[in-house]
Write a protein that holds these residues in place. Structure first.
Motif, PDB file in Angstrom:
ATOM      1  N   GLU A 162      39.532  33.820  34.943  1.00  0.00           N
ATOM      2  CA  GLU A 162      38.612  34.798  35.511  1.00  0.00           C
ATOM      3  C   GLU A 162      37.246  34.721  34.844  1.00  0.00           C
ATOM      4  N   SER A 169      41.396  36.300  41.233  1.00  0.00           N
ATOM      5  CA  SER A 169      42.262  37.436  41.544  1.00  0.00           C
ATOM      6  C   SER A 169      43.712  37.114  41.200  1.00  0.00           C
ATOM      7  N   GLN A 173      44.116  37.534  37.476  1.00  0.00           N
ATOM      8  CA  GLN A 173      44.141  38.925  37.017  1.00  0.00           C
ATOM      9  C   GLN A 173      45.562  39.475  37.012  1.00  0.00           C
ATOM     10  N   ASN A 185      45.214  47.551  31.874  1.00  0.00           N
ATOM     11  CA  ASN A 185      43.801  47.254  32.109  1.00  0.00           C
ATOM     12  C   ASN A 185      43.636  46.144  33.141  1.00  0.00           C
ATOM     13  N   SER A 186      44.438  45.100  33.017  1.00  0.00           N
ATOM     14  CA  SER A 186      44.360  44.000  33.985  1.00  0.00           C
ATOM     15  C   SER A 186      44.780  44.461  35.374  1.00  0.00           C
ATOM     16  N   ASP A 225      44.605  47.563  36.588  1.00  0.00           N
ATOM     17  CA  ASP A 225      43.562  48.432  37.145  1.00  0.00           C
ATOM     18  C   ASP A 225      42.432  47.599  37.735  1.00  0.00           C
ATOM     19  N   ARG A 226      42.060  46.542  37.049  1.00  0.00           N
ATOM     20  CA  ARG A 226      41.001  45.669  37.559  1.00  0.00           C
ATOM     21  C   ARG A 226      41.439  44.970  38.841  1.00  0.00           C
ATOM     22  N   GLN A 247      41.467  47.510  41.724  1.00  0.00           N
ATOM     23  CA  GLN A 247      40.122  47.878  42.147  1.00  0.00           C
ATOM     24  C   GLN A 247      39.462  46.774  42.972  1.00  0.00           C
ATOM     25  N   LEU A 248      39.666  45.526  42.571  1.00  0.00           N
ATOM     26  CA  LEU A 248      38.968  44.412  43.207  1.00  0.00           C
ATOM     27  C   LEU A 248      39.724  43.810  44.393  1.00  0.00           C
TER      28      LEU A 248
END
Length: 274
Positions: free
Chosen positions: A65, A75, A78, A96-97, A99-100, A103-104
């Motif tokens: 990434e 993606s 992630q 954390n990964s 959530d990212r 979101q994306l």
């Protein structure tokens, strides 16, 4: 005690799609970060994952990434990074990964898995009832989100089972606190905890004991009508339980018999018992 209840947590779909590309790739080489194509970085990280080097694997997926943030591999990396962190018990990094990724990539075919894996990261950190239950509350919230968002997914059924276990655990925490207060003769504080179990956790295994402890606490305070009403509910719903036998013995020792009292809070919460 909550660890890996689904030890066969499958690799995300994206990992399986590209596992075949591993042929000829070594998982033992130190990663090279300069000018590496994304597919090479990805496959090296996947090799580390399959070899059990979870931290190095996660770092490798993160590197995909970092070097190629706008590629289709980003993606995928992630989600795979989150899975590797999870396997290495790095739950906060996994969250954390995830959530990212959520979101994306809200439209990803693996989005249900991402929500589920996030819930599992909280669920597997549930501690015994003697400790803080924040992880239990977080697990419950995230498991309920999986069921709500993806009711027809293969993750919904397992999430529902874990919801029931998490709720039972929270009820157990209230019972522990209630028993402590009762042992200290702080009966009003104990009653409040037992009432919470009966109102908010009616389907858990702790309800019969909560009802009996209420009978004990009401008797200790001399509130006999509430004791009778509570014993009536206990006897009607759990007639063969040891808790009811204990309550009945306690009541008859005071020349009382269980009877319904429609004005009691227990009758309003539980509904008619006859």
């Amino acid at each position: 005690m909550w660890r890996r209840s689904l030890h066969a947590l499958r690799l995300p779909t994206i990992a399986l799609l590209f596992a075949a590309a591993l042929a000829g790739c070594s998982g033992d080489d130190e990663p090279v970060y300069v000018e590496q194509p994304p597919e090479e970085l990805y496959n090296e990280a996947l090799g580390q994952l399959l070899a059990g080097s979870y931290e190095r694997s996660a770092q490798g997926f993160d590197e995909v990434e970092r070097q190629h943030p706008y590629s289709v591999w980003a993606s995928r990396a992630q989600l795979m990074s989150a899975y590797a962190y999870y396997q290495g018990d790095k739950y906060d990094d996994a969250i954390n990964s995830l959530d990212r990724f959520i979101q994306l990539n809200p439209g990803s075919r693996d989005i249900a898995y991402a929500y589920y894996l996030k819930a599992i990261c909280y669920y597997e950190r549930i501690s015994d009832v003697g400790r803080d239950q924040k992880n239990t509350l977080d697990a419950l919230e995230n498991l309920e989100e999986v069921v709500r968002r993806f009711p027809d997914s293969r993750y919904a059924r397992d999430s529902q089972l874990k919801i029931d276990l998490a709720r039972d655990h929270l009820a157990g925490k209230h019972m522990e606190i209630g028993r402590y207060y009762q042992g200290q003769k702080e009966y009003l504080a104990a009653i409040n905890r037992y009432q919470t179990v009966i109102r908010d956790y009616q389907t858990t295994t702790h309800v019969p004991e909560a009802l009996h402890r209420l009978v004990e606490s009401y008797m200790a305070l001399g509130v006999y009508q509430e004791a009778e009403a509570t014993a009536a509910v206990l006897g009607y719903n759990f007639p063969g339980s040891d808790w009811y036998l204990d309550s009945y013995a306690l009541l008859t020792g005071e020349d009382l018999r269980p009877a319904e009292h429609k004005g009691s809070w227990i009758s309003r919460v539980w509904g008619s018992v006859f």
